[in-house]
Design an enzyme around this catalytic site. Sequence first.
Site, PDB file in Angstrom:
ATOM      1  N   VAL A   1      -5.728   9.019  11.117  1.00 23.35           N
ATOM      2  CA  VAL A   1      -4.485   9.443  10.476  1.00 23.35           C
ATOM      3  C   VAL A   1      -4.844  10.220   9.219  1.00 23.35           C
ATOM      4  CG1 VAL A   1      -2.232   8.729   9.578  1.00 23.35           C
ATOM      5  CG2 VAL A   1      -3.409   7.300  11.266  1.00 23.35           C
TER       6      VAL A   1
ATOM      7  N   THR B   1      -4.721  10.782   5.907  1.00 18.91           N
ATOM      8  CA  THR B   1      -4.332  10.178   4.623  1.00 18.91           C
ATOM      9  C   THR B   1      -5.539  10.301   3.711  1.00 18.91           C
ATOM     10  OG1 THR B   1      -5.186   8.019   5.272  1.00 18.91           O
ATOM     11  CG2 THR B   1      -2.856   8.462   5.763  1.00 18.91           C
ATOM     12  N   GLY B   2      -5.542   9.578   2.603  1.00 20.78           N
ATOM     13  CA  GLY B   2      -6.701   9.601   1.704  1.00 20.78           C
ATOM     14  C   GLY B   2      -7.799   8.653   2.154  1.00 20.78           C
TER      15      GLY B   2
ATOM     16  N   GLY C   1       0.800  -1.220   0.000  1.00 22.59           N
ATOM     17  CA  GLY C   1       0.000   0.000   0.000  1.00 22.59           C
ATOM     18  C   GLY C   1       0.832   1.268   0.000  1.00 22.59           C
ATOM     19  N   ALA C   2       2.117   1.161  -0.379  1.00 24.02           N
ATOM     20  CA  ALA C   2       2.927   2.378  -0.521  1.00 24.02           C
ATOM     21  C   ALA C   2       2.475   3.045  -1.813  1.00 24.02           C
ATOM     22  CB  ALA C   2       4.400   2.021  -0.586  1.00 24.02           C
TER      23      ALA C   2
ATOM     24  N   LYS D   1     -11.738   7.662   0.559  1.00 25.55           N
ATOM     25  CA  LYS D   1     -12.118   6.368  -0.004  1.00 25.55           C
ATOM     26  C   LYS D   1     -13.415   5.891   0.671  1.00 25.55           C
ATOM     27  CE  LYS D   1     -10.716   2.513  -2.313  1.00 25.55           C
ATOM     28  NZ  LYS D   1     -10.466   2.520  -3.752  1.00 25.55           N
TER      29      LYS D   1
ATOM     30  N   TYR E   1     -15.761  -2.795   8.302  1.00 22.15           N
ATOM     31  CA  TYR E   1     -14.324  -2.485   8.356  1.00 22.15           C
ATOM     32  C   TYR E   1     -13.764  -2.878   9.723  1.00 22.15           C
ATOM     33  CZ  TYR E   1     -10.140   0.418   8.958  1.00 22.15           C
ATOM     34  OH  TYR E   1      -8.864   0.861   9.229  1.00 22.15           O
TER      35      TYR E   1
ATOM     36  N   SER F   1      -5.831  -0.907  13.489  1.00 20.56           N
ATOM     37  CA  SER F   1      -6.625   0.303  13.674  1.00 20.56           C
ATOM     38  C   SER F   1      -7.219   0.267  15.075  1.00 20.56           C
ATOM     39  CB  SER F   1      -7.764   0.334  12.649  1.00 20.56           C
ATOM     40  OG  SER F   1      -8.718   1.331  12.983  1.00 20.56           O
TER      41      SER F   1
END
Length: 237
Positions: free
Chosen positions: A178, A180-181, A18-19, A185, A143, A128
């Site tokens: 965090v 991030t994107g 996932g980088a 999503k 999730y 998480s």
Amino acid sequence: GRAGAMERWTGRVALVTGASVGIGAAKLAAECQSAGYPGTLIPYKCDLSNEEEILSMFSAIKTLHQGVDVCINNAGLARPEPLLSGRTEGWRTMIDVNVMAVSICTREAYQSMKERNIDDGHIININSMNGHSVVPQSVVHFYSATKYAVTALTEGLRQELREARTHIRATCISPGLVETGFAFKLHDNDPERAAATYESIRCLKAEDMANAVIYVLSAPPHVQIGDIQMRPTEQIS
């Protein structure tokens, strides 16, 4: 100090799922170089929901770099699919990436270490806080179930590594929010809601996660960090 503790990883191979791909990875490599870190960054395109692609990635790593010494299962995603009304497809995507890919990469990384008699490797799962408690938000319930699976998988892995009489270590890192994107999503049809998620409080940064990974890797060989639970100081749940 920390730098000294990290020295034993010099010249080793770490796989990070996932980088950022392509341009992102090239940018990342330039940043690594300019920050004075040793080592090179090699991007490899791999669809983690496809086992064949994962296996071919591992075989490419074997051919080019002998194998994997550190595996960081970082890829993960959430789709807004509640339990009462969610689409099967979204659930399946989460299972494939958050649970199956983690398990396949873990197995392949371990086999890679075993065949080269690597006794001090490390497998780090990015979990998480949703892997430890279920929040009253229907869009993250499934999730959360996949992240509970990661909690169980990491502990099961630790036990199996002990049974195998190896000193390979298993750790998970469980962040709260965090920046991030990720939220974009999750709320892909509502970018304003996604943006608001990150604007409401001062979130953790990707760099905070990287520092946690470095802390885990730099612990002395007899110390196995089980789980790092970290939240933004301002986060409520």
